[in-house]
Enzyme design. Structure first.
Site, PDB file in Angstrom:
ATOM      1  N   SER A 182       0.837  -1.196   0.000  1.00  0.00           N
ATOM      2  CA  SER A 182       0.000   0.000   0.000  1.00  0.00           C
ATOM      3  C   SER A 182       0.875   1.250   0.000  1.00  0.00           C
ATOM      4  CB  SER A 182      -0.878  -0.036   1.264  1.00  0.00           C
ATOM      5  OG  SER A 182      -1.641   1.122   1.357  1.00  0.00           O
ATOM      6  N   GLU A 190      -6.680  -3.470  -0.593  1.00  0.00           N
ATOM      7  CA  GLU A 190      -7.666  -4.380  -1.190  1.00  0.00           C
ATOM      8  C   GLU A 190      -7.301  -5.855  -1.007  1.00  0.00           C
ATOM      9  OE1 GLU A 190     -10.385  -3.361  -1.804  1.00  0.00           O
ATOM     10  OE2 GLU A 190     -10.330  -1.355  -2.678  1.00  0.00           O
TER      11      GLU A 190
HETATM   12 ZN   LIG Z   1      -8.984   0.458  -6.044  1.00  0.00          ZN
END
Ligand SMILES: [Zn+2]
Length: 254
Positions: free
Chosen positions: A49, A86
């Site tokens: 991230s 995600e």
């Molecule tokens: Zn996305």
């Protein structure tokens, strides 16, 4: 259990870095948006991230178990990175499908379409490479379990889904195939938008798509050639999207 330093995982990390750079170059995402993962046995290598793709190194790629536990890294002096926000969606897709790689993009054509349509229709027969017309999953906040569930539900029988006001997800038997599908999806969305300029476009019927799928299978399109860009594949894994005759690269078709 795969060792975190296995050759397969090291290859997956390097591949994720190289495909991340392509994601920017191909216009499928900007900055650090979007994310990708590769499954190796019971572990998943996933992009971190908040690191710009241009700055990403193989040691930044995170390793998580299929239930979402992050493995210690220890490969770099800066310490461990945080897996993509995600990650739950990636893991849900691995749990629900035969995917060996997942690509999530923020590509403009699919996002534009998602804001006003509930499906990408069959404007071109190459959509059989994704299993058929691609559904738009309802909007749910990024990184949530709800988004993961919505994506999995809309993937039924498909290897691609569009996320409303967000982006798209594709999966495949390896990262090369998942990535090719992301490119195909964006191209199909663009082609549909262009067709709308001329009025109401003709859409291929289910019977016409079935005919394409049958003919592609007869011609054995998509059977993997040796030396294809995917390094170290997962060709033995089943792929739920295969009913669309999508075992191969759409670009290999006429
Ligand atoms: Zn996305």
């Amino acid at each position: 259990m795969y060792r975190r330093d296995s050759d397969e995982l090291q290859a997956a990390r390097a591949q994720l870095v190289s495909y991340s750079a392509r994601l920017l170059a191909d216009g499928l995402a900007v900055g650090s948006a979007g994310n990708m993962s590769v499954r190796a046995g019971d572990l998943v290598a996933i992009t971190p991230s908040g690191i710009g793709y241009d700055d990403m190194r193989p040691g930044d790629v995170c390793l998580v178990t299929l239930d979402g536990t992050q493995l210690p890294d220890g490969t770099g002096p800066e310490g461990q990175e945080t897996p993509s926000s995600e990650t739950p969606m990636h893991l849900a897709i691995y749990a629900a499908t035969g995917a060996a790689a997942v690509v999530h993009t923020h590509s403009p054509e699919v996002i534009a379409l998602s804001a006003s349509r509930s499906e990408l229709p069959a404007i071109h027969y190459a959509i059989t490479g994704l299993g058929g017309p691609v559904r738009v999953a309802p909007y749910v906040r990024f990184g949530s379990a709800g988004l993961a569930a919505a994506a999995v539900e809309a993937l039924d029988g498909r290897s691609a889904v569009i996320l409303r006001n967000h982006g798209a997800v594709t999966y495949g038997r390896d990262l090369a195939q998942a990535y090719d599908r992301a490119l195909l999806l964006e191209w199909l969305a663009r082609t549909y938008r262009l067709a709308l300029c001329y009025g109401e476009p003709a859409i291929l019927s289910a019977a016409e798509l079935d005919e394409v799928t049958a003919e592609a299978r007869r011609r054995r399109y998509g059977e993997r050639r040796s030396g294809h860009s995917g390094r170290g594949g997962h060709s033995g894994r089943g792929d739920r999207g295969d009913r669309g005759g999508d075992r191969g690269r759409p670009s290999s078709r006429p």
